[in-house]
Each structure stands twice: as structure tokens, then as C-alpha cells.
Write a protein that holds these residues in place. Structure first.
Motif, mmCIF file in Angstrom:
data_model
loop_
_atom_site.group_PDB
_atom_site.id
_atom_site.type_symbol
_atom_site.label_atom_id
_atom_site.label_comp_id
_atom_site.label_asym_id
_atom_site.label_seq_id
_atom_site.Cartn_x
_atom_site.Cartn_y
_atom_site.Cartn_z
ATOM 1 N N GLU A 198 0.969 -1.228 -0.024
ATOM 2 C CA GLU A 198 0.233 -0.106 0.091
ATOM 3 C C GLU A 198 0.801 1.078 -0.060
ATOM 4 O OE1 GLU A 198 -3.224 0.620 -0.040
ATOM 5 O OE2 GLU A 198 -3.868 -1.545 0.094
ATOM 6 N N HIS A 199 2.300 1.019 0.056
ATOM 7 C CA HIS A 199 2.976 2.315 0.279
ATOM 8 C C HIS A 199 3.197 3.203 -0.965
ATOM 9 C CE1 HIS A 199 6.599 0.523 -1.240
ATOM 10 N NE2 HIS A 199 7.118 1.541 -1.051
ATOM 11 N N SER A 200 3.065 2.465 -2.196
ATOM 12 C CA SER A 200 3.484 3.180 -3.277
ATOM 13 C C SER A 200 2.783 4.558 -3.558
ATOM 14 C CB SER A 200 3.224 2.466 -4.400
ATOM 15 O OG SER A 200 1.680 2.273 -4.605
ATOM 16 N N SER A 201 1.583 4.944 -2.839
ATOM 17 C CA SER A 201 1.169 6.266 -3.106
ATOM 18 C C SER A 201 1.453 7.173 -1.932
ATOM 19 C CB SER A 201 -0.435 6.234 -2.954
ATOM 20 O OG SER A 201 -0.958 5.571 -1.966
ATOM 21 N N LEU A 202 2.277 6.571 -0.828
ATOM 22 C CA LEU A 202 2.754 7.524 0.328
ATOM 23 C C LEU A 202 4.032 8.218 -0.217
ATOM 24 C CD1 LEU A 202 2.578 7.776 3.567
ATOM 25 C CD2 LEU A 202 4.314 5.985 3.662
ATOM 26 N N LEU A 203 3.770 9.717 -0.021
ATOM 27 C CA LEU A 203 4.964 10.727 -0.468
ATOM 28 C C LEU A 203 6.020 10.848 0.817
ATOM 29 C CD1 LEU A 203 2.600 13.233 -2.198
ATOM 30 C CD2 LEU A 203 3.722 11.190 -3.246
ATOM 31 N N SER A 204 5.427 10.763 1.885
ATOM 32 C CA SER A 204 6.283 10.976 2.767
ATOM 33 C C SER A 204 5.899 10.528 4.379
ATOM 34 C CB SER A 204 6.558 12.398 3.228
ATOM 35 O OG SER A 204 5.459 13.166 3.666
ATOM 36 N N LEU A 205 6.759 9.963 5.139
ATOM 37 C CA LEU A 205 6.497 9.605 6.418
ATOM 38 C C LEU A 205 7.536 9.841 7.275
ATOM 39 C CD1 LEU A 205 5.010 7.683 8.450
ATOM 40 C CD2 LEU A 205 6.390 5.809 7.762
ATOM 41 N N ARG A 206 7.294 10.713 8.243
ATOM 42 C CA ARG A 206 8.261 11.220 9.558
ATOM 43 C C ARG A 206 8.020 10.406 10.705
ATOM 44 N NH1 ARG A 206 12.064 15.234 10.778
ATOM 45 N NH2 ARG A 206 11.752 16.179 12.979
ATOM 46 N N TRP A 207 8.836 9.916 11.313
ATOM 47 C CA TRP A 207 8.529 9.508 12.833
ATOM 48 C C TRP A 207 9.505 10.068 13.761
ATOM 49 C CZ3 TRP A 207 4.908 5.091 12.862
ATOM 50 C CH2 TRP A 207 4.540 4.752 13.865
ATOM 51 N N GLU A 208 8.918 10.598 14.566
ATOM 52 C CA GLU A 208 9.798 11.509 15.535
ATOM 53 C C GLU A 208 9.567 11.317 16.934
ATOM 54 O OE1 GLU A 208 9.557 16.302 16.772
ATOM 55 O OE2 GLU A 208 9.592 15.934 14.654
ATOM 56 N N LYS A 209 10.469 10.705 17.669
ATOM 57 C CA LYS A 209 10.446 10.332 19.113
ATOM 58 C C LYS A 209 11.320 10.854 19.813
ATOM 59 C CE LYS A 209 9.756 5.816 21.678
ATOM 60 N NZ LYS A 209 11.215 5.768 22.624
ATOM 61 N N ASN A 210 10.773 11.947 20.748
ATOM 62 C CA ASN A 210 11.908 12.713 21.477
ATOM 63 C C ASN A 210 11.735 12.346 23.230
ATOM 64 O OD1 ASN A 210 12.734 14.413 19.155
ATOM 65 N ND2 ASN A 210 10.700 15.292 19.324
ATOM 66 N N ARG A 211 12.804 13.061 23.869
ATOM 67 C CA ARG A 211 12.840 12.714 25.119
ATOM 68 C C ARG A 211 13.475 14.051 25.777
ATOM 69 N NH1 ARG A 211 11.264 7.527 26.859
ATOM 70 N NH2 ARG A 211 11.579 5.908 25.280
ATOM 71 N N PHE A 212 13.147 14.034 27.276
ATOM 72 C CA PHE A 212 13.675 15.382 28.008
ATOM 73 C C PHE A 212 14.792 14.954 28.602
ATOM 74 C CE2 PHE A 212 13.904 17.351 32.001
ATOM 75 C CZ PHE A 212 14.307 18.702 31.540
ATOM 76 N N ASN A 213 15.988 15.475 28.351
ATOM 77 C CA ASN A 213 17.202 15.374 28.981
ATOM 78 C C ASN A 213 17.770 13.869 29.374
ATOM 79 O OD1 ASN A 213 19.539 16.313 30.520
ATOM 80 N ND2 ASN A 213 18.442 16.370 32.431
ATOM 81 N N GLN A 214 17.874 13.147 28.101
ATOM 82 C CA GLN A 214 18.151 11.731 28.167
ATOM 83 C C GLN A 214 19.371 11.422 27.062
ATOM 84 O OE1 GLN A 214 15.249 8.829 28.795
ATOM 85 N NE2 GLN A 214 14.159 10.050 29.687
ATOM 86 N N ALA A 215 20.423 12.468 27.115
ATOM 87 C CA ALA A 215 21.431 12.128 26.218
ATOM 88 C C ALA A 215 22.172 10.812 26.598
ATOM 89 C CB ALA A 215 22.380 13.213 25.942
ATOM 90 N N GLY A 216 22.674 10.041 25.733
ATOM 91 C CA GLY A 216 23.003 8.687 26.209
ATOM 92 C C GLY A 216 24.219 8.057 25.412
ATOM 93 N N ASP A 217 24.703 6.936 25.799
ATOM 94 C CA ASP A 217 25.580 6.199 25.297
ATOM 95 C C ASP A 217 25.034 5.938 23.739
ATOM 96 O OD1 ASP A 217 27.886 3.959 25.001
ATOM 97 O OD2 ASP A 217 25.871 2.848 24.615
ATOM 98 N N ILE A 218 25.865 5.763 22.741
ATOM 99 C CA ILE A 218 25.520 5.598 21.152
ATOM 100 C C ILE A 218 24.856 4.252 20.969
ATOM 101 C CG2 ILE A 218 26.491 5.457 19.123
ATOM 102 C CD1 ILE A 218 28.778 7.461 19.958
ATOM 103 N N ARG A 219 25.432 3.466 21.523
ATOM 104 C CA ARG A 219 24.867 1.883 21.169
ATOM 105 C C ARG A 219 23.365 1.844 21.777
ATOM 106 N NH1 ARG A 219 26.160 -2.165 17.998
ATOM 107 N NH2 ARG A 219 28.348 -1.217 17.573
ATOM 108 N N SER A 220 23.358 2.279 23.256
ATOM 109 C CA SER A 220 21.955 2.130 23.807
ATOM 110 C C SER A 220 21.084 3.026 23.292
ATOM 111 C CB SER A 220 22.240 2.244 25.282
ATOM 112 O OG SER A 220 22.827 3.518 25.703
#
Length: 307
Positions: A139-161
Motif C-alpha cells: 500500500e505504500h506506493s502512493s505514500l509521499l512522505s513519512l516522518r517518525w519523531e520520538k523525543n525525550r527530555f534530558n536523556q542524552a546517552g551512550d551511542i549504542r544504547s
């Protein structure tokens, strides 16, 4: 069905047990090394079959297991049950590196057992109703864009985790075509001291622009999803409501009143899907491909940032 729940920490208590314990026909077994938690939850849910060592579950002849322990323990525990020929569910991520993921899926194939990953965002009913591409790649052929944004407050962390334990949610949610390389990928990141603070990954798949974003020094913990088709756009800032813009008009879209919270977050449908996989004894090849690809892509992003 005799189903063992291994690991009874925060995610199991909040997201899984309230759903699983209400499903008829399941004979549940609880397993954790924390004796106090085991006692408390056994009383709360009236579970009598209790274990502190997951290896002892073999004697109970379980039909399937669900692993909710720490990421670091996933490989060891999943390996044990796959080798015993038991269908296995693992909370995302399967591991904190692509190599272990690949070995586990090779093991699952060798023993012809399904290895299921807990990506609940694939099953959020409101999103799938209006953005069917999230679950049906045809069904995705007609989808023009998809943005998924997941943010947190003050939780910078180790790269791999940061990437495997958290960013993997938005990354997998836009990885509709099981991309597993950095070809034509635009990648940006920011650090706060020695810790990763923000990461954005963007690429184009045919006519669809895909963007996964995470900022862990944001003003608040918040998730926002937007998708667009020709002359039609959607935006969701929660799991239960959003907006649609079409025919030059704005409308509000919501889940039906009284929809349980965990249903709105996709856990109910995901668990139903998992139990169906156990009954069938196999996982669809396209699902396996996407599960692997998301972890492989996460691995490449880690290596790129680490230099």
C-alpha cells in the motif's frame, strides 16, 4: 497454550501482563530472579507456576516463551529456547548489535521455530487505519512522505544504547521496505559532551521520503508522526488522536471512546499476532527480513557515528 513470561520488570508489568492475563486459554508461568516481584505478581494475577531460573521451564513443557529481560540477556535466553525447539518472543531490540541478531535468526531457521520481535508501533490501530503503508508494504506506493519523531527530555546517552534500545522504534517504523544499508541515506547527529543527544536518518524509497528522528535533549518526552499522500496529510501527536488535512479542510481523527490504552498503543494487536504465530509455528519471511534489516541498519548507523 502454556506460555512462560521471563523477566517481570517495568515493561512487562506496564505493557504486557495487563493484556496477557486477560486472554482466555493461556496457562501462564512467571519467571524472574527477583523473589519479591515474583511473589507480588503471582498474588496479583493468581499465577501458581513460578520459576527463578528460566532453564527449569523446560521441565514444565512450555509451548512458547516471552522474554522481557534486559537487552544484554536476550541472546543467551533466546538461544536456549530456540535450541529446545520453542517459539520465542523477544522485546525489541533482539540484541544491541546486528551480528547477534543474524546468529539468532540463523538458529531459529535451523530449528524451524518463529523468533518474534516486540515492535508494538507496527500495530497502533489509529496509525494503521489512516496510514496503511505501515503494515502493508503493497500500500505504500502512493505514500509521499513519512516522518517518525520520538523525543525525550534530558536523556542524552551512550551511542549504542541510544540507537538500539530507543531510536530503533522510529527507525523500524519508517523502514517499510526492510532497508539494511546506508546507500543514499542522509545521516546527521549531535552530541552533548560525550553522549549522543540527537539523531536523524533520512532516505528516499522510490517516491516515498522516509525520516526517523530522535532528540533526547528535547523540551519534553513526546512522539509525533506525520504522513502525506497527494493532497492529503496526517499528523499524530499521540496514539489516540490526530489531524487530517484534505480538500483544503482540517478534521480531527480519534480512536473510539473507551479504547483501552494498551490497545491504542498496539500491544493488544501485537500479542494477538504473536499468539497466532505460535499456533502456525512460523513467522512470515517478510517480517523476518524487516526485523533483521532494522537491526542491520542500526548497526551501520552506530559504526558511522563511532567512526
Amino acid at each position: 497454550m502454556k506460555l512462560a513470561i521471563i523477566g517481570l520488570g517495568n515493561i512487562a508489568q506496564k505493557a504486557y501482563l495487563p493484556v496477557i492475563t486477560q486472554i482466555p486459554g493461556l496457562d501462564l508461568l512467571f519467571c524472574t530472579r527477583d523473589k519479591n516481584t515474583l511473589k507480588k505478581l503471582s498474588q496479583l494475577y493468581r499465577i501458581e507456576q513460578l520459576y527463578s531460573d528460566y532453564r527449569a521451564l523446560i521441565k514444565a513443557e512450555v509451548d512458547a516463551v516471552m522474554i522481557h529481560s534486559s537487552t544484554a540477556s536476550h541472546r543467551e535466553i533466546a538461544t536456549f529456547f530456540l535450541q529446545q525447539g520453542i517459539p520465542t518472543f523477544v522485546d525489541k531490540p533482539l540484541a544491541d548489535n546486528a551480528f547477534d541478531c543474524e546468529r539468532l535468526y540463523e538458529l531459529a531457521a535451523k530449528h524451524q521455530q518463529p523468533l518474534y520481535l516486540g515492535f508494538n508501533r507496527r500495530f497502533i490501530p489509529l496509525y494503521n487505519q489512516y496510514l496503511p503503508a505501515l503494515q502493508n508494504t503493497q500500500e505504500h506506493s502512493s505514500l509521499l512522505s513519512l516522518r517518525w519523531e520520538k523525543n525525550r527530555f534530558n536523556q542524552a546517552g551512550d551511542i549504542r544504547s541510544f540507537i538500539f534500545d530507543d531510536f530503533i522504534h522510529p527507525l523500524d517504523s519508517v523502514n517499510l521496505n526492510a532497508k539494511n544499508n546506508l546507500d543514499d541515506v542522509y545521516l546527521t547527529w549531535q552530541f552533548k559532551g560525550q553522549q549522543l543527544a540527537r539523531l536523524d536518518v533520512q532516505w528516499q524509497q522510490q517516491n516515498t521520503l522516509l525520516h526517523a528522528s530522535m532528540n533526547r535533549v528535547y523540551g519534553m518526552t513526546k512522539e509525533r508522526i506525520s504522513g502525506s499522500y497527494e493532497n492529503c496529510a496526517f499528523e499524530f501527536d499521540s496514539f489516540v488522536s490526530g489531524k487530517c488535512w484534505q480538500d483544503n479542510q482540517e478534521s480531527v481523527i480519534t480512536l473510539p471512546d473507551w479504547t483501552p490504552m494498551l490497545t491504542g498503543k498496539g500491544f493488544t494487536a501485537m500479542i494477538d499476532d504473536w499468539l497466532g504465530v505460535v499456533e502456525k509455528g512460523k513467522l512470515a519471511p517478510l517480517v523476518v527480513e524487516r526485523n533483521l534489516a532494522t537491526h542491520q541498519l542500526a548497526e551501520l548507523i552506530c559504526r558511522k557515528i563511532l567512526g
